[in-house]
Design an enzyme around this catalytic site. Structure first.
Site, PDB file in Angstrom:
ATOM      1  N   CYS A  99      -6.288   3.522   0.440  1.00  0.00           N
ATOM      2  CA  CYS A  99      -5.429   4.747   0.615  1.00  0.00           C
ATOM      3  C   CYS A  99      -5.497   5.068   2.168  1.00  0.00           C
ATOM      4  O   CYS A  99      -6.396   4.881   2.724  1.00  0.00           O
ATOM      5  CB  CYS A  99      -5.757   5.894  -0.241  1.00  0.00           C
ATOM      6  SG  CYS A  99      -6.874   7.190   0.696  1.00  0.00           S
ATOM      7  N   GLU A 100      -4.428   5.456   2.747  1.00  0.00           N
ATOM      8  CA  GLU A 100      -4.029   5.409   4.010  1.00  0.00           C
ATOM      9  C   GLU A 100      -4.710   6.818   4.558  1.00  0.00           C
ATOM     10  O   GLU A 100      -4.840   7.341   5.707  1.00  0.00           O
ATOM     11  CB  GLU A 100      -2.758   5.329   4.708  1.00  0.00           C
ATOM     12  CG  GLU A 100      -1.781   6.375   3.994  1.00  0.00           C
ATOM     13  CD  GLU A 100      -0.489   6.002   4.557  1.00  0.00           C
ATOM     14  OE1 GLU A 100      -0.008   4.763   4.939  1.00  0.00           O
ATOM     15  OE2 GLU A 100       0.662   6.965   4.581  1.00  0.00           O
ATOM     16  N   HIS A 101      -4.910   7.645   3.633  1.00  0.00           N
ATOM     17  CA  HIS A 101      -5.497   8.977   3.939  1.00  0.00           C
ATOM     18  C   HIS A 101      -6.935   8.911   4.211  1.00  0.00           C
ATOM     19  O   HIS A 101      -7.601   9.873   4.897  1.00  0.00           O
ATOM     20  CB  HIS A 101      -4.968  10.020   2.649  1.00  0.00           C
ATOM     21  CG  HIS A 101      -3.384  10.034   2.698  1.00  0.00           C
ATOM     22  ND1 HIS A 101      -2.824  10.129   1.301  1.00  0.00           N
ATOM     23  CD2 HIS A 101      -2.428  10.018   3.652  1.00  0.00           C
ATOM     24  CE1 HIS A 101      -1.633  10.314   1.603  1.00  0.00           C
ATOM     25  NE2 HIS A 101      -1.317  10.190   2.924  1.00  0.00           N
ATOM     26  N   HIS A 102      -7.623   8.346   3.454  1.00  0.00           N
ATOM     27  CA  HIS A 102      -8.967   8.218   3.369  1.00  0.00           C
ATOM     28  C   HIS A 102      -9.658   7.144   3.771  1.00  0.00           C
ATOM     29  O   HIS A 102     -10.978   6.726   3.972  1.00  0.00           O
ATOM     30  CB  HIS A 102      -9.815   8.891   2.058  1.00  0.00           C
ATOM     31  CG  HIS A 102      -9.099  10.066   1.615  1.00  0.00           C
ATOM     32  ND1 HIS A 102      -7.944  10.247   0.785  1.00  0.00           N
ATOM     33  CD2 HIS A 102      -9.393  11.406   2.057  1.00  0.00           C
ATOM     34  CE1 HIS A 102      -7.876  11.589   0.821  1.00  0.00           C
ATOM     35  NE2 HIS A 102      -8.492  12.266   1.421  1.00  0.00           N
ATOM     36  N   GLN A 140       0.107   4.489  -2.927  1.00  0.00           N
ATOM     37  CA  GLN A 140       0.569   3.751  -4.269  1.00  0.00           C
ATOM     38  C   GLN A 140       1.962   3.981  -4.177  1.00  0.00           C
ATOM     39  O   GLN A 140       2.746   2.904  -4.800  1.00  0.00           O
ATOM     40  CB  GLN A 140      -0.122   4.527  -5.274  1.00  0.00           C
ATOM     41  CG  GLN A 140      -0.146   3.557  -6.615  1.00  0.00           C
ATOM     42  CD  GLN A 140      -0.621   4.127  -7.833  1.00  0.00           C
ATOM     43  OE1 GLN A 140      -2.037   4.708  -7.759  1.00  0.00           O
ATOM     44  NE2 GLN A 140       0.049   4.146  -9.106  1.00  0.00           N
ATOM     45  N   HIS A 168      -7.991   5.802  -7.918  1.00  0.00           N
ATOM     46  CA  HIS A 168      -8.377   5.926  -6.375  1.00  0.00           C
ATOM     47  C   HIS A 168      -9.556   6.748  -6.027  1.00  0.00           C
ATOM     48  O   HIS A 168     -10.103   7.595  -6.686  1.00  0.00           O
ATOM     49  CB  HIS A 168      -7.194   7.055  -5.906  1.00  0.00           C
ATOM     50  CG  HIS A 168      -5.696   6.609  -5.856  1.00  0.00           C
ATOM     51  ND1 HIS A 168      -4.989   6.227  -4.663  1.00  0.00           N
ATOM     52  CD2 HIS A 168      -5.047   6.335  -7.125  1.00  0.00           C
ATOM     53  CE1 HIS A 168      -4.028   5.787  -5.226  1.00  0.00           C
ATOM     54  NE2 HIS A 168      -3.833   5.688  -6.396  1.00  0.00           N
ATOM     55  N   CYS A 170     -10.693   7.991  -3.585  1.00  0.00           N
ATOM     56  CA  CYS A 170     -10.909   8.870  -2.888  1.00  0.00           C
ATOM     57  C   CYS A 170     -10.674  10.194  -3.938  1.00  0.00           C
ATOM     58  O   CYS A 170     -11.173  11.309  -3.625  1.00  0.00           O
ATOM     59  CB  CYS A 170      -9.720   9.097  -1.692  1.00  0.00           C
ATOM     60  SG  CYS A 170      -8.173   9.213  -2.507  1.00  0.00           S
TER      61      CYS A 170
HETATM   62 ZN   LIG Z   1      -6.954   9.006  -0.277  1.00  0.00          ZN
END
Ligand SMILES: [Zn+2]
Length: 210
Positions: A99-102, A140, A168, A170
């Site tokens: 995931c690009e956020h975490h 996703q 996920h 995260c």
């Molecule tokens: Zn994430």
């Protein structure tokens, strides 16, 4: 920056482990990770961690090697003229992405279908397309759309359907801690916009052969 990944399809088909890395990138990423270890309160010079920054740098390059590959080219390399016009379904394709956020992994399965319109594609290429888009920093939702759009534009079929189901880390490991929740995303074009065709696809991916 020059990349040292094998772009020749044969070399990486069948998921042969990629152990060629761009040494300059490895050194630069490793230097940052040594600092991160220190910032986390660790001692980067203790024996268990000495090689960790370099390992992480290599792992990250592997996990993002999709940036160096072109999914449309992979599809075009195995397109054949064929009159078959029934739904082709490839289900239970393993997905490993981040995931690009975490920058934590998400993983699960993708199910892909298309209805040929003059051309079919070698079946092994569908999982390759999934992998090429998964091996990048992703969400996703975008992963699902990118798989659909690539097949739609390249193969120009009568329709494409993509369903992705992932866990996920995260979500599992931080804050929310809903350890067993699975996120499902879907994307459809052409014939699959019609409920009857879409239901047929959904029935096929949930049916077992046994
Ligand atoms: Zn994430």
């Amino acid at each position: 920056m020059e990349n040292n990944f094998p772009l020749n399809e044969e070399e990486i088909d069948g998921y042969v482990k990629i152990d060629r890395y761009n040494p300059e990138k490895v050194a630069r990423i490793a230097a940052h990770y040594a600092e991160i270890l220190e910032l986390l309160g660790e001692d980067p010079s203790r024996s268990g961690l000495v090689k960790t920054p370099e390992r992480v740098a290599k792992a990250l390059q592997f996990l993002t090697h999709g940036y160096d590959l072109d999914a449309a080219t992979v599809l075009r390399s195995a397109m054949f003229e064929e009159e078959y016009s029934q739904m082709v379904v490839v289900k239970d394709i393993e997905v490993y992405s981040m995931c690009e956020h975490h920058m934590l992994p998400f993983f699960g399965k993708a199910h892909v279908a298309y209805i040929p319109n003059g051309h079919i594609v070698g079946l092994s290429k569908i999982p390759r397309v999934v992998d090429i888009f998964a091996r990048r920093l992703q969400v996703q939702e975008r992963l699902t759309n990118e798989i659909r759009d690539c097949i739609h534009k390249t193969l120009q079929p009568a329709g494409v359907a993509v369903v992705v189901e992932c866990k996920h880390l995260c979500m599992c490991m931080r804050g929310v801690q809903k350890q067993n929740s699975v996120t499902t995303t879907s994307a459809f074009t052409g014939e699959f916009v019609h409920e009857r065709t879409r239901n047929e696809f959904l029935r096929l991916i949930t049916a077992s052969l046994g």
